[in-house]
Structure formats: structure tokens, C-alpha cells
Scaffold this active site. Structure first.
Site, mmCIF file in Angstrom:
data_model
loop_
_atom_site.group_PDB
_atom_site.id
_atom_site.type_symbol
_atom_site.label_atom_id
_atom_site.label_comp_id
_atom_site.label_asym_id
_atom_site.label_seq_id
_atom_site.Cartn_x
_atom_site.Cartn_y
_atom_site.Cartn_z
ATOM 1 N N HIS A 28 37.881 20.991 79.364
ATOM 2 C CA HIS A 28 37.097 21.197 78.140
ATOM 3 C C HIS A 28 36.031 20.105 77.999
ATOM 4 O O HIS A 28 36.314 19.010 77.517
ATOM 5 C CB HIS A 28 38.079 21.208 76.950
ATOM 6 C CG HIS A 28 37.447 21.431 75.614
ATOM 7 N ND1 HIS A 28 38.202 21.685 74.480
ATOM 8 C CD2 HIS A 28 36.154 21.445 75.203
ATOM 9 C CE1 HIS A 28 37.392 21.832 73.447
ATOM 10 N NE2 HIS A 28 36.144 21.680 73.858
ATOM 11 N N HIS A 30 31.716 19.843 77.168
ATOM 12 C CA HIS A 30 30.397 20.448 76.918
ATOM 13 C C HIS A 30 29.380 19.565 77.625
ATOM 14 O O HIS A 30 29.231 18.394 77.248
ATOM 15 C CB HIS A 30 30.107 20.499 75.421
ATOM 16 C CG HIS A 30 31.137 21.266 74.641
ATOM 17 N ND1 HIS A 30 30.979 22.597 74.331
ATOM 18 C CD2 HIS A 30 32.358 20.903 74.156
ATOM 19 C CE1 HIS A 30 32.054 23.013 73.664
ATOM 20 N NE2 HIS A 30 32.902 22.010 73.554
ATOM 21 N N GLU A 45 40.609 24.171 65.694
ATOM 22 C CA GLU A 45 40.094 22.788 65.676
ATOM 23 C C GLU A 45 39.883 22.431 64.202
ATOM 24 O O GLU A 45 40.652 21.652 63.644
ATOM 25 C CB GLU A 45 38.771 22.685 66.456
ATOM 26 C CG GLU A 45 38.157 21.285 66.448
ATOM 27 C CD GLU A 45 36.740 21.227 67.034
ATOM 28 O OE1 GLU A 45 36.081 22.281 67.136
ATOM 29 O OE2 GLU A 45 36.304 20.101 67.376
ATOM 30 N N ASP A 90 35.739 16.667 75.688
ATOM 31 C CA ASP A 90 34.913 17.474 74.778
ATOM 32 C C ASP A 90 33.443 17.086 74.867
ATOM 33 O O ASP A 90 32.666 17.779 75.532
ATOM 34 C CB ASP A 90 35.434 17.353 73.336
ATOM 35 C CG ASP A 90 35.155 18.572 72.480
ATOM 36 O OD1 ASP A 90 34.656 19.576 73.018
ATOM 37 O OD2 ASP A 90 35.454 18.535 71.273
HETATM 38 N N1 HPA Z 1 33.730 22.178 68.702
HETATM 39 C C1 HPA Z 1 32.939 23.248 68.572
HETATM 40 N N2 HPA Z 1 31.778 23.362 69.184
HETATM 41 C C2 HPA Z 1 31.375 22.370 69.976
HETATM 42 C C3 HPA Z 1 32.142 21.240 70.140
HETATM 43 C C4 HPA Z 1 33.389 21.141 69.475
HETATM 44 O O1 HPA Z 1 34.142 20.160 69.558
HETATM 45 N N3 HPA Z 1 31.443 20.450 70.992
HETATM 46 C C5 HPA Z 1 30.315 21.093 71.328
HETATM 47 N N4 HPA Z 1 30.261 22.265 70.705
HETATM 48 ZN ZN ZN Z 2 34.651 21.724 72.534
#
Ligand code: HPA
Ligand code: ZN
Length: 324
Positions: free
Chosen positions: A14, A16, A197, A275
Site C-alpha cells: 500500500h 501511493h 480508514e 501509504d
Molecule cells: N487515504 C485515502 N486516499 C489516499 C490516501 C489515504 O491514506 N493517500 C493517498 N490517497
Molecule cells: Zn492509501
């Protein structure tokens, strides 16, 4: 423990890639592309990275990626992270990227894909690092737009491992994206989604029932529903938990309050990822070290988490054998 965690071949499910943009590279790309930044110095940018929740972070995340304009920028972004991750002992990364966030700014899909795919190929050839590709869709944008972008991505379908669902979770439930995820399934793409989340445990259930996802990104709020926990346990659905992200975005107050030990005690298939490492205080090694300190985990726990990630990573059977 530090030595063990550094040497442990870590697998990140995970990440981005736009959230790996370090302020130093943001400044370099801003200069290269003649873009004004809202920060005078790298330190000023870093000082701005204090968030009260997901939306505040997303605002800076979308602003930061504005420096990405050309294929070379996407290549530099990805290579910069791949090299850093490799130095931290990472051996595989499943990378989310957000095409809509770039298309919206007038950056063509070919530019995004060209740069990222070139970096992936080079990392796989020269860094002994394997890379999975997750085309993520923004849940706070119209579902029709997402579907259109997925169709536009036809030349790249064969190069993608999965589609994902990210961005602002609250009040943007999985139910709105059924057509998109059905289409992806029809194309033979795996589905993953951020759920639980900031959003409620019901969104996890919805993602499983309506979107037929194979992974839940985050998922920490599953503990609010016994039914959802039972479902995740019985089907051994992997959760890609991001401890330092959850602290930065105030999902939890302190890492010591994080539900990770509880998730493990419940018998759930947990993994650890970073993340958005440039915004949340560090990459895979930093996340692992922070967990060791906060939870007092021994080597066996980290081996188990890594094994979970290897089993679920988007890799060829041969690569999985190598990693196990
Ligand atoms: N959550 C949702 N969208 C996202 C995140 C996240 O932690 N990071 C980048 N886009
Ligand atoms: Zn994420």
C-alpha cells in the site's frame, strides 16, 4: 532489532507513488518546470505537513503533485522512491497511482504511464525490486469519470495488476462504484479498495460484497463490527495497515493506541505499509521500527507480517517463490 528489520526483505502492498514525493524533489521539479510553490523552503513544506484528518492531507497531496508535468517527472518520482525503498530493504512494492488527479490538471495518461512504467522496468532490471501497478480512482469524483478513465486506459490494461479506490472516504461509500469494479473484473483486473480508514466498518463489508475486492486498504475500523471482523478472519482478507499514516491523519492519537495488536489477536491477515511516506514521517523501515518500539513485537511477528504480504503481493509465481 534495528538490524533485523533493516535486513528483513520487506514487501509493501500500500503505497501511493504521488505520496512519495519528498519536498526536495518537489522543489527540484518545480524549478525544472517553472512552477511557483506555496513554500519558500523545503523546511517550510515539511513544517506544513501536520494534519487533523484525511481531507487536510489530501489538499496538500494534490497540491504537491502539481509539479509533475512530464514523463521524466513521473520517472524521477518513482525511481527516487524505489531507490530509497530498496536501501531500506524493500523487495516488492504494489504502487497506487491516481490518473484522474493528473488528467484534471491537463497531464495526459500517456505521460503518467510512460514515466511510471519506465521506472518500474528499470527497477525490476537493476534494483532487484518488483513493482505492482494499481490504477486508483478518486471516490470523491464522479463514478462516470472513473469509468471513462478506465476505458481510456485500454492500451495499459495488460500492464495493470489491479484497480483501487482512494481519496476522501467519508460519505463516499463503495456502493457508488459498482459499475467501475464490475468492468475491472470483466477485464481480468484484481480489485482493491481503501475502506475503514476514516469511514465506518460497513464500508469494508460493502467493498467486499459490492466491489468484490481482494484486499482492504487500511481497514482498521473493522474492529467496530464483530460481523466484519468475523468475515475478514474467515476469508483471510488481507488488510494493508499503515501505522504512521494513521497517526499522522489522527485515525489514532498515538501509535501505542493503534489497533494493530488487536487486529493480530483477532487472527486477521495484517500487513504493514507506508501509504504516503513523504507526508507521514517515513517509509517501510521507519514504520517497522516504530511498531517494534510501540508494541514490543519480536522478530517472529515481523516475519509473519512479511509472509502475509508476500502471499498477497502482485507478483509472478516465480517471484513469490524467490521472496518466500
Ligand atoms: N487515504 C485515502 N486516499 C489516499 C490516501 C489515504 O491514506 N493517500 C493517498 N490517497
Ligand atoms: Zn492509501
Amino acid at each position: 532489532m534495528q538490524e533485523f528489520l533493516h535486513a528483513l526483505p520487506k514487501v509493501e502492498l500500500h503505497l501511493h507513488i504521488e505520496g512519495s514525493l519528498e519536498p526536495e524533489l518537489m522543489f527540484a521539479l518545480a524549478q525544472r518546470n517553472g512552477i511557483d510553490l506555496p513554500y519558500a523552503t523545503v523546511q517550510e513544506a515539511k513544517d506544513a505537513y501536520h494534519f487533523s484528518g484525511l481531507q487536510g492531507f489530501l489538499n496538500l497531496y494534490f497540491q504537491g503533485m502539481n509539479v509533475l508535468r512530464n514523463e521524466e517527472d513521473f520517472y524521477d518520482l518513482a525511481m527516487d522512491y524505489f531507490k530509497r525503498a530498496r536501501e531500506e530493504g524493500v523487495v516488492h512494492i504494489d504502487m497506487h497511482f491516481d490518473p484522474q488527479a493528473h488528467l484534471q490538471r491537463g497531464v495526459p495518461l500517456e505521460v503518467v504511464m510512460g514515466g511510471l512504467l519506465k521506472a518500474k522496468q528499470e527497477a525490476e532490471e537493476t534494483l532487484d525490486l518488483s513493482i505492482g501497478m494499481i490504477m486508483a480512482f478518486l471516490r470523491d469524483r464522479p463514478a462516470e469519470e472513473a469509468l471513462h478513465v478506465l476505458e481510456q486506459a485500454a492500451p495499459y490494461w495488460k500492464l495493470l495488476d489491479a484497480i483501487g479506490l482512494d481519496s476522501a472516504e467519508q460519505n463516499n461509500p463503495p456502493a457508488g462504484f459498482v459499475d467501475l469494479f464490475e468492468r475491472a473484473k470483466q477485464l481480468g483486473l484484481v480489485r482493491v479498495a481503501h475502506a475503514g480508514e476514516e469511514g465506518p466498518a460497513e464500508y469494508i463489508q460493502e467493498a467486499l460484497d459490492l466491489l468484490d475486492v481482494q484486499r482492504i486498504d487500511h481497514g482498521v475500523r473493522c474492529l467496530e463490527s464483530n460481523e466484519v471482523v468475523e468475515r475478514l478472519r474467515s476469508e483471510q482478507i488481507v488488510l494493508t495497515v499503515c501505522p504512521l499514516s494513521n497517526v499522522s491523519l489522527k485515525v489514532v492519537e498515538d501509535l501505542r493506541d493503534h489497533p494493530l495488536p488487536k487486529l493480530l489477536a483477532e487472527g486477521l491477515k495484517v500487513t504493514i505499509s507506508s501509504d504516503d511516506p513523504a507526508y507521514f514521517g517515513g517509509g517501510m523501515l521507519t514504520n517497522h521500527l516504530a511498531c517494534a518500539e510501540a508494541f514490543g513485537w519480536d522478530e517472529a511477528v515481523f516475519r509473519q507480517l512479511t509472509c502475509n504480504a508476500i502471499e498477497e503481493a502482485f507478483v509472478t509465481p516465480k517471484r513469490r517463490e524467490e521472496l518466500l
